[in-house]
Design an enzyme around this catalytic site. Structure first.
Site, short mmCIF file in Angstrom:
data_model
loop_
_atom_site.label_atom_id
_atom_site.label_comp_id
_atom_site.label_asym_id
_atom_site.label_seq_id
_atom_site.Cartn_x
_atom_site.Cartn_y
_atom_site.Cartn_z
N ALA A 8 2.27 1.14 3.59
CA ALA A 8 3.28 1.99 2.96
C ALA A 8 2.71 2.79 1.79
CB ALA A 8 4.45 1.14 2.47
N SER A 9 1.55 2.41 1.32
CA SER A 9 0.95 3.02 0.13
C SER A 9 0.18 4.28 0.49
CB SER A 9 0.01 2.01 -0.54
OG SER A 9 -0.91 2.65 -1.40
N ALA A 10 0.54 5.39 -0.16
CA ALA A 10 -0.19 6.64 0.06
C ALA A 10 -1.67 6.53 -0.31
CB ALA A 10 0.47 7.78 -0.70
#
Length: 213
Positions: A8-10
Site C-alpha cells: 500500500a506504500s507509495a
C-alpha cells in the site's frame, strides 16, 4: 536481496518499479504495520527507525525509498539512464526526489491519511497544500515529457508511485494538464506499472472496506 515493504506504500512501490526496470530480483517480505510487525525486535535490529521500505543487500542495510532507488541504479544499472552521473542532470533528479518527499507526497499524506485511517473530516487548509504541490509539479512539466530531463528516471518512478496512489482518492489530476499528460505517458513507459496499479487498487478496496463505515 531482502526487501521489507508494504504494498500500500507509495515509497515501497517506487522501489518495486525501479527493481523491475533494473532486472533486480527482490526477496519480498511484506510487513503488516497495523499489527505492529515493524516494531518487532528482529526488525528494529535491522532498521532502528522501524520504517519501510528497507533492503538488506548481502548484509548491507538501507532504508528511505529515494536513497534505495539511487543505490539500486548505481550498483545494478547497466547504464546510468535512470540516474545520470552528469552533475547537473543528477542535481535536477535529486531536487525532484526531495520535492516528492518533502512537498508532494507529504502534502497528500497529511490530507488523505487522517481521513482514510482515522475517519477524520477533510481539512480544507491541508488540501490547499495538495493543490499547491500539484501546481508546482504542473509547472515543472511545462513542455516536458519527464519530470527531470529527457528520459525516464528514478524521479519519474518515485513521483509516479505518489501520484498513482492519490489518483484513487478522487483527486482530479485532469485539473493539472501537464501532470495529466505526464501521468498517462509514465504508465506506458515505466516497468512494473501494472503491478503498481494492481497494488493501488487493492489499497483502495481496503480503505473502502475499513475506513468509511
Amino acid at each position: 536481496m531482502d526487501f521489507y515493504y508494504l504494498s500500500a506504500s507509495a515509497p515501497c512501490r517506487s522501489v518495486l518499479m525501479t527493481a523491475k526496470a533494473l532486472g533486480v530480483e527482490l526477496n519480498k517480505k511484506e510487513l503488516n504495520l497495523l499489527e505492529g510487525e515493524h516494531l518487532k525486535p528482529e526488525y528494529v535490529k535491522i532498521n532502528p527507525q522501524h520504517t519501510i521500505p528497507t533492503i538488506v543487500d548481502d548484509g548491507f542495510v538501507l532504508w528511505e525509498s529515494r536513497a534505495i532507488l539511487s543505490y539500486l541504479v548505481e550498483k545494478y544499472g547497466k547504464d546510468d539512464s535512470l540516474y545520470p552521473k552528469d552533475p547537473q542532470k543528477r542535481a535536477v533528479i535529486n531536487q525532484r526526489l526531495y520535492f516528492d518527499m518533502g512537498v508532494l507526497y507529504k502534502s497528500c499524506a497529511e490530507y488523505y491519511y487522517p481521513q482514510f485511517l482515522h475517519k477524520k473530516p477533510a481539512d480544507p487548509e491541508a488540501f490547499k497544500k495538495v493543490e499547491a504541490a500539484f501546481e508546482f509539479l504542473n509547472s515543472f512539466l511545462e513542455g516536458q515529457t519527464y519530470v527531470a530531463g529527457d528520459n525516464l528516471t528514478i524521479a519519474d518512478i518515485s513521483i509516479l508511485a505518489t501520484v498513482s496512489t492519490f489518483a484513487i482518492a478522487e483527486l482530479k489530476i485532469s485539473d493539472y494538464p501537464n501532470v495529466d499528460k505526464w501521468y498517462a505517458n509514465a504508465q506506458k513507459v515505466t516497468p512494473g506499472w501494472a503491478e503498481n496499479w494492481e497494488a493501488v487498487l487493492e489499497t483502495k478496496k481496503w480503505f473502502e472496506a475499513n475506513s468509511f463505515k
